[in-house]
Design a protein around this motif. Structure first.
Motif, PDB file in Angstrom:
ATOM      1  N   ALA A 347     -20.168  36.089  60.631  1.00  0.00           N
ATOM      2  CA  ALA A 347     -19.125  36.013  60.220  1.00  0.00           C
ATOM      3  C   ALA A 347     -19.052  35.071  58.832  1.00  0.00           C
ATOM      4  CB  ALA A 347     -17.851  35.577  60.699  1.00  0.00           C
ATOM      5  N   ASN A 348     -19.524  33.989  58.779  1.00  0.00           N
ATOM      6  CA  ASN A 348     -19.991  33.358  57.843  1.00  0.00           C
ATOM      7  C   ASN A 348     -20.725  33.745  56.673  1.00  0.00           C
ATOM      8  OD1 ASN A 348     -18.180  31.180  58.618  1.00  0.00           O
ATOM      9  ND2 ASN A 348     -19.553  30.391  60.155  1.00  0.00           N
ATOM     10  N   THR A 349     -21.978  34.653  57.022  1.00  0.00           N
ATOM     11  CA  THR A 349     -22.519  35.060  55.966  1.00  0.00           C
ATOM     12  C   THR A 349     -21.724  36.204  55.223  1.00  0.00           C
ATOM     13  OG1 THR A 349     -23.595  36.422  57.478  1.00  0.00           O
ATOM     14  CG2 THR A 349     -24.822  34.427  57.221  1.00  0.00           C
ATOM     15  N   ALA A 350     -21.054  36.771  55.984  1.00  0.00           N
ATOM     16  CA  ALA A 350     -20.098  37.816  55.392  1.00  0.00           C
ATOM     17  C   ALA A 350     -19.425  37.079  54.370  1.00  0.00           C
ATOM     18  CB  ALA A 350     -19.193  38.708  56.316  1.00  0.00           C
ATOM     19  N   ALA A 351     -18.740  36.000  54.887  1.00  0.00           N
ATOM     20  CA  ALA A 351     -17.642  35.225  53.919  1.00  0.00           C
ATOM     21  C   ALA A 351     -18.356  34.835  52.725  1.00  0.00           C
ATOM     22  CB  ALA A 351     -16.958  34.155  54.586  1.00  0.00           C
ATOM     23  N   PHE A 352     -19.601  34.368  52.766  1.00  0.00           N
ATOM     24  CA  PHE A 352     -20.619  33.755  51.800  1.00  0.00           C
ATOM     25  C   PHE A 352     -20.732  34.891  50.773  1.00  0.00           C
ATOM     26  CE2 PHE A 352     -24.755  33.511  49.994  1.00  0.00           C
ATOM     27  CZ  PHE A 352     -24.610  32.125  49.160  1.00  0.00           C
ATOM     28  N   VAL A 353     -21.113  36.176  51.272  1.00  0.00           N
ATOM     29  CA  VAL A 353     -21.553  37.068  50.302  1.00  0.00           C
ATOM     30  C   VAL A 353     -20.344  37.781  49.390  1.00  0.00           C
ATOM     31  CG1 VAL A 353     -22.103  39.711  50.208  1.00  0.00           C
ATOM     32  CG2 VAL A 353     -23.536  37.795  51.572  1.00  0.00           C
ATOM     33  N   TYR A 354     -18.972  37.930  50.110  1.00  0.00           N
ATOM     34  CA  TYR A 354     -18.036  38.471  49.530  1.00  0.00           C
ATOM     35  C   TYR A 354     -17.629  37.376  48.601  1.00  0.00           C
ATOM     36  CZ  TYR A 354     -17.467  42.431  52.674  1.00  0.00           C
ATOM     37  OH  TYR A 354     -17.770  43.791  52.905  1.00  0.00           O
ATOM     38  N   PHE A 355     -17.470  36.044  48.774  1.00  0.00           N
ATOM     39  CA  PHE A 355     -17.445  35.089  47.941  1.00  0.00           C
ATOM     40  C   PHE A 355     -18.018  34.728  46.768  1.00  0.00           C
ATOM     41  CE2 PHE A 355     -17.789  30.584  46.620  1.00  0.00           C
ATOM     42  CZ  PHE A 355     -16.501  30.280  46.183  1.00  0.00           C
ATOM     43  N   THR A 356     -19.423  35.050  46.982  1.00  0.00           N
ATOM     44  CA  THR A 356     -20.248  34.744  45.968  1.00  0.00           C
ATOM     45  C   THR A 356     -20.296  36.110  45.003  1.00  0.00           C
ATOM     46  OG1 THR A 356     -21.661  33.600  47.339  1.00  0.00           O
ATOM     47  CG2 THR A 356     -22.605  34.688  45.190  1.00  0.00           C
ATOM     48  N   ALA A 357     -19.899  37.265  45.537  1.00  0.00           N
ATOM     49  CA  ALA A 357     -19.766  38.330  44.777  1.00  0.00           C
ATOM     50  C   ALA A 357     -18.490  38.482  44.128  1.00  0.00           C
ATOM     51  CB  ALA A 357     -19.889  39.737  45.482  1.00  0.00           C
ATOM     52  N   GLY A 358     -17.458  37.528  44.187  1.00  0.00           N
ATOM     53  CA  GLY A 358     -16.361  37.539  43.529  1.00  0.00           C
ATOM     54  C   GLY A 358     -15.329  38.505  44.164  1.00  0.00           C
ATOM     55  N   ALA A 359     -15.439  39.029  45.386  1.00  0.00           N
ATOM     56  CA  ALA A 359     -14.605  40.040  45.737  1.00  0.00           C
ATOM     57  C   ALA A 359     -13.357  39.303  46.495  1.00  0.00           C
ATOM     58  CB  ALA A 359     -15.575  40.798  46.894  1.00  0.00           C
ATOM     59  N   LEU A 360     -13.407  37.998  46.639  1.00  0.00           N
ATOM     60  CA  LEU A 360     -12.065  37.468  47.549  1.00  0.00           C
ATOM     61  C   LEU A 360     -11.176  37.094  46.241  1.00  0.00           C
ATOM     62  CD1 LEU A 360     -13.985  35.617  49.972  1.00  0.00           C
ATOM     63  CD2 LEU A 360     -13.148  37.592  50.282  1.00  0.00           C
ATOM     64  N   ARG A 361     -10.617  37.869  45.536  1.00  0.00           N
ATOM     65  CA  ARG A 361      -9.445  38.010  44.460  1.00  0.00           C
ATOM     66  C   ARG A 361      -8.449  39.131  44.601  1.00  0.00           C
ATOM     67  NH1 ARG A 361     -11.989  34.452  40.544  1.00  0.00           N
ATOM     68  NH2 ARG A 361     -10.344  35.090  39.175  1.00  0.00           N
ATOM     69  N   ARG A 362      -7.396  38.750  44.336  1.00  0.00           N
ATOM     70  CA  ARG A 362      -6.247  39.650  44.541  1.00  0.00           C
ATOM     71  C   ARG A 362      -4.932  39.210  43.532  1.00  0.00           C
ATOM     72  NH1 ARG A 362      -4.122  42.878  49.110  1.00  0.00           N
ATOM     73  NH2 ARG A 362      -3.261  44.614  47.961  1.00  0.00           N
ATOM     74  N   ASN A 363      -4.512  40.091  42.582  1.00  0.00           N
ATOM     75  CA  ASN A 363      -3.508  40.028  42.063  1.00  0.00           C
ATOM     76  C   ASN A 363      -2.160  40.500  42.674  1.00  0.00           C
ATOM     77  OD1 ASN A 363      -5.116  38.841  40.205  1.00  0.00           O
ATOM     78  ND2 ASN A 363      -5.188  40.631  38.847  1.00  0.00           N
ATOM     79  N   ILE A 364      -1.063  39.826  42.790  1.00  0.00           N
ATOM     80  CA  ILE A 364       0.120  39.991  43.596  1.00  0.00           C
ATOM     81  C   ILE A 364       1.176  40.309  42.500  1.00  0.00           C
ATOM     82  CG2 ILE A 364       1.839  39.601  45.336  1.00  0.00           C
ATOM     83  CD1 ILE A 364      -1.136  39.677  46.178  1.00  0.00           C
ATOM     84  N   THR A 365       1.968  41.323  42.613  1.00  0.00           N
ATOM     85  CA  THR A 365       3.054  41.512  41.966  1.00  0.00           C
ATOM     86  C   THR A 365       4.201  41.727  42.630  1.00  0.00           C
ATOM     87  OG1 THR A 365       2.749  44.069  42.162  1.00  0.00           O
ATOM     88  CG2 THR A 365       1.891  42.890  40.018  1.00  0.00           C
ATOM     89  N   ALA A 366       5.426  41.760  42.057  1.00  0.00           N
ATOM     90  CA  ALA A 366       6.836  41.730  42.954  1.00  0.00           C
ATOM     91  C   ALA A 366       6.636  42.795  43.718  1.00  0.00           C
ATOM     92  CB  ALA A 366       7.933  41.708  42.108  1.00  0.00           C
ATOM     93  N   GLU A 367       6.319  44.043  43.149  1.00  0.00           N
ATOM     94  CA  GLU A 367       6.382  45.298  44.139  1.00  0.00           C
ATOM     95  C   GLU A 367       5.616  45.069  45.574  1.00  0.00           C
ATOM     96  OE1 GLU A 367       5.615  45.166  41.054  1.00  0.00           O
ATOM     97  OE2 GLU A 367       7.292  45.778  40.145  1.00  0.00           O
ATOM     98  N   MET A 368       4.720  44.256  45.433  1.00  0.00           N
ATOM     99  CA  MET A 368       3.725  44.233  46.950  1.00  0.00           C
ATOM    100  C   MET A 368       4.229  43.268  47.805  1.00  0.00           C
ATOM    101  SD  MET A 368       0.191  44.011  44.602  1.00  0.00           S
ATOM    102  CE  MET A 368      -0.937  43.816  45.913  1.00  0.00           C
TER     103      MET A 368
END
Length: 541
Positions: A347-368
């Motif tokens: 799990a920690n290597t998965a988190a490291f890869v997604y974090f380093t790749a910039g995949a842990l980002r999200r934009n939240i709007t009012a409709e969501m």
């Protein structure tokens, strides 16, 4: 036949190894040749030798028939012999017990009977030089297997080598149509063949190459059969039956001679299919997982252990993970067919890869957000903890940009899974021309707990919020009432966020099991550093 001690292997000049007889010496009349290993490419050139092949095998090993297909489910977890010694610990550790081998034996026999007990178009052709008569050419276009009994069979682990399969006192009865030609004279009819004491022992070596690819080879084979009966019908059968004693002797010799050769060819075909087994899999545009085999297995009389790397890596680039797997000790359990330990390293290597790749980002709007969520994404609602926001930007929508400022961390404990998340949130006011104006920047850290569950082939669970901390980093709209915002977020997550997550987690996600495999009575338990799944297996084609 009982328990059969395996004799030590002896090296040949070609670098291969051959085992002495796997069947008792007293029964070796017209026995077939003992077969050496069809070693995988590269094995002979390496300095690595399989323990127990270069020395003696202290254990007694048992026999099973050619029901190799039935054992396939278990063998995939054992193929890690004869690779360079690795000091790294596995991310995933698996164990196959004797219960799994026994299930494979019973399933394999049933499968073999269903495949063989029917008519087969074989179109066998050959010739035989009969004394005083000349050369007899024959054709057997079709055979029908009426009886196939191999109940007196066993399968067991061969320490540090692989698996030994044996059958004793097998019975086969078949009928066939035939055509014969002796010079200008032609004839046709049918025949019956009965074999009552066929015995076969196969030692299957299991291993991996330098890339962690699974492999197998025939580490030894022995076969013999003496009680063979042949009888011709129709045509000039009275003449051919006069030659039966000679034909029976020839058939018996060929059976004992060729059976191990054919078994070796079959194992070779399985080895060829293993070359296509992928030891890594791309999961999405960001990450893939490495499931290559580490080191050689720990095969004892009771079980076989295999170590898988279990490390996530980036698709777009290779990054050195700061984590290392810790050793895992599996409990000594006899009943479950399969034990699988998944460590927090995975799990920690998965988190490291997604974090380093910039995949842990999200934009939240009012409709969501849910309509009843206490915090609305507009300047009027957020003005409750940012008083100047509504003054500068009255009645405008707000957009939140969320990202992980550090990689998430997971730890496994006997009572629960613990997760730590380190995020940042920047609020933007959306102007009428769609321009986004920064309002403030926060750091939001959360600690959560989780309880995984398993039902059938699906892995689910529940989560709970343990703590939430909000810190102001920067504000372009004056001071923020951070404590008020934190309480509001906690209430919103408790009322909506956690129930929403648990509703999504409850059905679970399917576990990556081979086609046709069902987990029977699976159990999941948490330990220091790893999650353990114990289960029986069921296969339905």
């Amino acid at each position: 036949m009982g328990d059969v001690p395996v004799q030590p292997a002896h090296p040949l000049q070609d670098g291969h190894w051959r085992h002495r007889s796997l069947l008792p010496a007293a029964t070796h009349k017209e026995s077939g040749p003992t077969m050496g290993p069809a070693a995988p490419v590269g094995h002979a050139a390496r300095t690595c030798r399989c323990p127990g092949v270069s020395g003696s095998l202290p254990a007694r090993v048992h026999l099973l028939s050619g029901a190799t297909l039935g054992m396939w489910l278990c063998l995939l977890l054992l193929m890690a012999a004869c690779v360079p010694t690795s000091t790294s610990s596995p991310g995933i550790k698996g164990r196959v017990t004797r219960s799994a081998l026994e299930y494979g034996r019973r399933f394999g026999l049933d499968l073999l009977r269903s495949l063989l007990q029917k008519e087969h178009d074989v179109n066998l052709q050959g010739s035989y030089r009969a004394p005083f008569l000349g050369r007899l050419n024959y054709t057997v276009p079709q055979i029908h297997i009426h009886e196939l009994q191999m109940n007196d069979s066993t399968v067991d682990f061969a320490e540090d080598v692989g698996v030994q399969l044996t059958v004793d006192r097998a019975r086969i009865q078949l009928s066939a149509t035939w055509r014969a030609q002796l010079g200008a004279w032609q004839d046709s009819g049918s025949l019956q063949l009965r074999i009552r004491d066929l015995a076969v022992a196969v030692l299957l070596g299991l291993g991996a190459d330098e890339q962690g690819q699974p492999s197998m080879w025939a580490a030894g084979c022995d076969a013999r059969g003496t009680d063979l009966r042949l009888e011709f019908h129709q045509g000039q059968s009275w003449l051919y039956n006069l030659l039966v004693p000679l034909l029976q002797r020839t058939l018996r010799q060929q059976l004992n001679k060729q059976l191990c050769v054919e078994i070796q060819k079959g194992i070779g075909r399985l080895q060829d299919s293993l070359k296509n087994v992928r030891v890594s899999a791309q999961l999405d545009a960001f990450a893939a997982i490495d499931l290559s085999l580490l080191g050689q297995p720990g095969i004892t009389k009771q079980h076989g252990d295999v170590d898988l790397k279990g490390e996530f890596f980036g698709v777009r680039g290779q990054w050195q993970s700061p984590f290392s797997a810790q050793p895992v000790e599996l409990p000594e359990l006899q009943e479950p067919m399969l034990l699988v330990a998944v460590t927090e390293f995975v799990a920690n290597t998965a988190a490291f890869v997604y974090f380093t790749a910039g995949a842990l980002r999200r934009n939240i709007t009012a409709e969501m957000l849910p309509r009843r969520f206490p915090l609305k994404l507009n300047t009027e609602s957020m003005g409750n903890f940012a008083p100047q926001l509504q003054q500068h930007f009255p009645s405008r929508p707000v957009e939140l940009h969320l990202w992980a400022r550090r990689q998430p961390l997971l730890s496994c404990h006997p009572n629960a899974l613990h997760g730590a998340f380190f995020g940042s949130a920047e609020a933007f006011v959306v102007l009428p021309n769609a321009t986004r104006v920064p309002a403030f920047l926060l750091n939001i850290d959360a600690n959560v707990t989780g309880k995984p569950t398993i039902a059938g082939n699906r892995l689910g669970g529940t989560v709970g919020l343990k703590s939430l901390n909000v810190m102001q980093v920067m504000s372009y709209v004056g001071p923020l009432q951070v404590e008020k915002l934190e309480n509001m977020l906690k209430f919103g997550l408790w009322l909506f966020g956690v129930p929403w997550a648990n509703k999504r987690l409850h059905p679970g996600i399917p576990l990556p099991t081979p086609h046709g495999i069902t987990l029977l009575h699976p159990r999941l338990s948490l330990h220091k550093g790893f999650m353990l799944i114990t289960t029986d297996l069921q296969y339905k084609p």
